[in-house]
Design a protein around this motif. Structure first.
Motif, mmCIF file in Angstrom:
data_model
loop_
_atom_site.group_PDB
_atom_site.id
_atom_site.type_symbol
_atom_site.label_atom_id
_atom_site.label_comp_id
_atom_site.label_asym_id
_atom_site.label_seq_id
_atom_site.Cartn_x
_atom_site.Cartn_y
_atom_site.Cartn_z
ATOM 1 N N ILE A 1 0.834 -1.200 0.000
ATOM 2 C CA ILE A 1 0.000 0.000 0.000
ATOM 3 C C ILE A 1 0.872 1.255 0.000
ATOM 4 C CG2 ILE A 1 -1.640 1.346 1.386
ATOM 5 C CD1 ILE A 1 -2.815 -1.350 2.285
ATOM 6 N N ILE A 2 1.894 1.243 0.845
ATOM 7 C CA ILE A 2 2.809 2.383 0.899
ATOM 8 C C ILE A 2 3.501 2.577 -0.449
ATOM 9 C CG2 ILE A 2 4.920 3.269 1.965
ATOM 10 C CD1 ILE A 2 4.080 1.754 4.515
ATOM 11 N N ILE B 1 3.308 3.943 8.301
ATOM 12 C CA ILE B 1 4.571 3.568 8.929
ATOM 13 C C ILE B 1 4.349 3.175 10.391
ATOM 14 C CG2 ILE B 1 6.840 4.430 9.620
ATOM 15 C CD1 ILE B 1 6.528 6.316 7.071
ATOM 16 N N ALA B 2 3.503 3.955 11.087
ATOM 17 C CA ALA B 2 3.183 3.612 12.472
ATOM 18 C C ALA B 2 2.468 2.264 12.552
ATOM 19 C CB ALA B 2 2.312 4.715 13.082
ATOM 20 N N SER C 1 12.929 0.247 1.380
ATOM 21 C CA SER C 1 13.355 -0.299 0.088
ATOM 22 C C SER C 1 12.201 -0.346 -0.908
ATOM 23 C CB SER C 1 13.929 -1.704 0.279
ATOM 24 O OG SER C 1 15.070 -1.673 1.101
ATOM 25 N N SER C 2 10.983 -0.642 -0.416
ATOM 26 C CA SER C 2 9.821 -0.673 -1.309
ATOM 27 C C SER C 2 9.527 0.709 -1.869
ATOM 28 C CB SER C 2 8.588 -1.225 -0.582
ATOM 29 O OG SER C 2 8.048 -0.275 0.316
ATOM 30 N N ILE C 3 9.721 1.736 -1.039
ATOM 31 C CA ILE C 3 9.536 3.111 -1.514
ATOM 32 C C ILE C 3 10.573 3.435 -2.582
ATOM 33 C CG2 ILE C 3 9.655 5.549 -0.858
ATOM 34 C CD1 ILE C 3 8.553 4.752 1.876
ATOM 35 N N ALA C 4 11.811 3.033 -2.319
ATOM 36 C CA ALA C 4 12.876 3.294 -3.293
ATOM 37 C C ALA C 4 12.622 2.564 -4.610
ATOM 38 C CB ALA C 4 14.230 2.880 -2.707
#
Length: 383
Positions: free
Chosen positions: A11-12, A112-113, A133-136
């Motif tokens: 999801i993020i 994140i929380a 890492s998933s965001i990157a």
């Protein structure tokens, strides 16, 4: 752990992909809209960050009270509405308004929380590293897909794709994400809790670091397409040839930085190396007399950015107390969005009135001061 966090991590990643995918081509697209100029383009690129900045802390505090999943759903629906407004925009002001609405779906800190709630303390750092890492990786994919889709089919189509991706994220939230546990504790009143968080020196230094890093990112995505098009004559559909090699080198730098930062507990040192890369990249871009040399500067920037990305959220999550994480990470992300907005406005103003050389010198001076700030941070405790 992986089975627990992967759905919320997805999801993020989808949420950030929705933000990232338009960045490589948004400035040149916005500059061609009715009533546009460089300054208004800067506001448009960074505009979503203004509402993010205002709502990150309220969303974080709301999630501490009514639950993470409900709060995330509200934010994703708002983000869909903003994306549709952007997709149907016909002038710079409508696009700017849509970006403001996009930003009102301020759920980054809440997600994140939620990860912090769902994993044990001893594996939390690893979970945060996976999330970073998933965001990157979503960033890397966006850098390739954004210019191709936007260049050949139109940037407006990207916003409709963003809305669809966000709808998929809602489906994942309700079908794959378990309800996080209720953490029972005694809450301080909100003012006292905020004061405790703001007095945490290491967390405040990380907040400022997040602000500067996001400002550098926004500034880069403002100037790179405009300079490549105006100064070197590149077409929008060809910008993927700038971003793909940059992302390849960035991804190659990401894993060693994450390993050295997390496994060998040198996160602070990795942040400092990334800052040096930022300064060098803008120096190269500022004085480049060919598109090849300018692209070298872009590559150096992406190396520095990808060194930072897997470590930032992980470090920030280690300083606050467990019952303050939603609020603390809301503040952390708010600082990031302040930087995003300032980077867009600053870049737009300087491009309109000065040039890339002047921008480069400001960035170098900021980077020098930033290095001293990060050097004073305490490396997070080993969990």
């Amino acid at each position: 752990m992986m089975k627990t966090i992967m759905p919320i991590t997805a999801i993020i990643a989808l949420r950030f992909m929705g933000l990232f995918i338009v960045l490589p081509v948004l400035s040149v697209y916005a500059l061609g809209l009715k009533g546009s100029n460089e300054f208004l383009v800067g506001i448009t690129i960074g505009g979503y960050a203004l509402t993010q900045m205002l709502l990150q802390v309220p969303f974080g505090m709301l999630s501490d009270k009514i639950g993470r999943k409900i709060t995330i759903t509200i934010g994703l629906i708002i983000f869909i509405i903003g994306s549709l407004i952007c997709g149907f925009s016909t002038d710079i002001y409508m696009l700017m308004f849509g970006r403001f609405v996009q930003g009102a779906g301020a759920i980054g800190a809440v997600a994140i929380a939620m990860i912090s709630d769902m994993v044990r303390e001893e594996v939390r750092a690893k979970a945060m590293a996976v999330m970073g890492s998933s965001i990157a990786l979503s960033f890397a994919f966006s850098m390739m897909a954004g210019p191709l889709i936007g260049g050949y089919w139109g940037v407006d189509k990207l916003f409709f794709i963003v809305a669809l991706l966000t709808l998929v994220a809602i489906v994942v939230l309700f079908t794959k994400v378990a309800n996080p546990p209720k953490i029972q504790h005694h809450y301080d009143n909100s003012e006292r809790q905020l004061l405790q968080i703001m007095k945490n020196k290491d967390l405040m230094r990380m907040n400022i670091t997040n602000m500067l890093q996001k400002g550098m990112m926004t500034l880069a995505f403002l100037v790179i397409p405009i300079i490549m098009q105006k100064q070197f004559g590149w077409e929008k559909k060809d910008l993927w040839m700038v971003y793909i090699p940059a992302m390849v080198f960035g991804i190659l730098a990401m894993a060693p930085a994450a390993i050295i930062g997390e496994k060998y507990h040198k996160a602070k040192e990795m942040l400092m190396v990334g800052i040096v890369f930022f300064a060098i990249s803008y120096a190269i871009m500022g004085y480049a007399h060919s598109s090849f040399l300018f692209i070298v500067g872009v590559i150096v920037f992406f190396i520095g950015f990808n060194m930072h990305e897997p470590l930032m959220q992980s470090m920030a999550s280690k300083y606050p107390r467990i019952h303050q994480k939603g609020t603390a990470l809301g503040i952390f992300n708010s600082f990031g969005y302040i930087g995003t907005f300032i980077g867009g406005v600053f870049g737009g103003y300087f491009l309109m009135h000065y040039g890339i050389k002047e921008i480069a010198w400001v960035v170098i001076l900021v980077a020098i001061m930033w290095l001293f700030l990060v050097a004073s941070i305490t490396n997070p405790k080993i969990n």
